[in-house]
Scaffold this motif. Structure first.
Motif, PDB file in Angstrom:
ATOM      1  N   ALA A   1       0.830  -1.205   0.000  1.00 55.46           N
ATOM      2  CA  ALA A   1       0.000   0.000   0.000  1.00 55.46           C
ATOM      3  C   ALA A   1       0.863   1.253   0.000  1.00 55.46           C
ATOM      4  O   ALA A   1       0.554   2.232  -0.699  1.00 55.46           O
ATOM      5  CB  ALA A   1      -0.929  -0.007   1.215  1.00 55.46           C
ATOM      6  N   LEU A   2       1.947   1.233   0.747  1.00 57.23           N
ATOM      7  CA  LEU A   2       2.848   2.381   0.788  1.00 57.23           C
ATOM      8  C   LEU A   2       3.496   2.606  -0.573  1.00 57.23           C
ATOM      9  O   LEU A   2       3.557   3.736  -1.062  1.00 57.23           O
ATOM     10  CB  LEU A   2       3.914   2.177   1.871  1.00 57.23           C
ATOM     11  N   ILE A   3       3.940   1.547  -1.207  1.00 54.60           N
ATOM     12  CA  ILE A   3       4.543   1.677  -2.540  1.00 54.60           C
ATOM     13  C   ILE A   3       3.513   2.207  -3.535  1.00 54.60           C
ATOM     14  O   ILE A   3       3.806   3.101  -4.330  1.00 54.60           O
ATOM     15  CB  ILE A   3       5.134   0.328  -3.001  1.00 54.60           C
ATOM     16  N   ALA A   4       2.305   1.692  -3.475  1.00 55.67           N
ATOM     17  CA  ALA A   4       1.247   2.149  -4.389  1.00 55.67           C
ATOM     18  C   ALA A   4       0.871   3.602  -4.146  1.00 55.67           C
ATOM     19  O   ALA A   4       0.455   4.305  -5.077  1.00 55.67           O
ATOM     20  CB  ALA A   4       0.022   1.256  -4.256  1.00 55.67           C
ATOM     21  N   ALA A   5       1.019   4.077  -2.914  1.00 60.47           N
ATOM     22  CA  ALA A   5       0.638   5.445  -2.581  1.00 60.47           C
ATOM     23  C   ALA A   5       1.730   6.470  -2.851  1.00 60.47           C
ATOM     24  O   ALA A   5       1.499   7.667  -2.719  1.00 60.47           O
ATOM     25  CB  ALA A   5       0.227   5.515  -1.110  1.00 60.47           C
ATOM     26  N   LEU A   6       2.911   5.997  -3.230  1.00 64.59           N
ATOM     27  CA  LEU A   6       4.006   6.938  -3.484  1.00 64.59           C
ATOM     28  C   LEU A   6       3.620   7.924  -4.577  1.00 64.59           C
ATOM     29  O   LEU A   6       2.932   7.563  -5.538  1.00 64.59           O
ATOM     30  CB  LEU A   6       5.268   6.188  -3.923  1.00 64.59           C
ATOM     31  N   PRO A   7       4.086   9.162  -4.452  1.00 64.58           N
ATOM     32  CA  PRO A   7       3.869  10.099  -5.550  1.00 64.58           C
ATOM     33  C   PRO A   7       4.653   9.634  -6.778  1.00 64.58           C
ATOM     34  O   PRO A   7       5.518   8.762  -6.673  1.00 64.58           O
ATOM     35  CB  PRO A   7       4.401  11.427  -5.006  1.00 64.58           C
TER      36      PRO A   7
END
Length: 107
Positions: free
Chosen positions: A73-79
């Motif tokens: 989820a963190l990787i997907a949320a990266l700008p």
């Protein structure tokens, strides 16, 4: 033989999850304000964590699944800048590991 007991692996996963929470912030706020991880040095740890055996044991451990879910989820949320940096790390820095270890296991 295992180096760590299941209790120790669980503690390490909890510490990694706590680190991701501190590093990336609250997932509820990512839609309005994505994690401010945009440079290679900032996202390199995410790539390394993906290769960690503590994350790969998702079938046998609920805390491993929780860690993997938060990491993805963190990787997907990266700008966009952060995603570009992450992709560059995978292509340039991890390609030897991906070819020598992961690809062999797929075959």
């Amino acid at each position: 033989a295992d180096v760590w007991s299941e209790k120790q692996r669980s503690q390490l996963r909890a510490a990694a999850l706590q680190g991701l929470e501190r590093w990336g912030g609250d997932p509820k706020g990512w839609k309005d304000s994505p994690p401010s991880l945009v440079h290679r040095d900032q996202v390199r740890g995410l790539a390394v964590l993906l290769l960690c055996p503590l994350v790969s044991e998702v079938d046998g451990s609920p805390d491993a699944y929780a860690l993997m879910a938060r990491l993805m989820a963190l990787i997907a949320a990266l700008p966009q800048e952060g995603r570009n940096a992450f992709t560059d790390i995978v292509v340039e820095d991890l390609v030897r590991v991906l070819r020598s270890v992961l690809v062999l296991r797929v075959r």
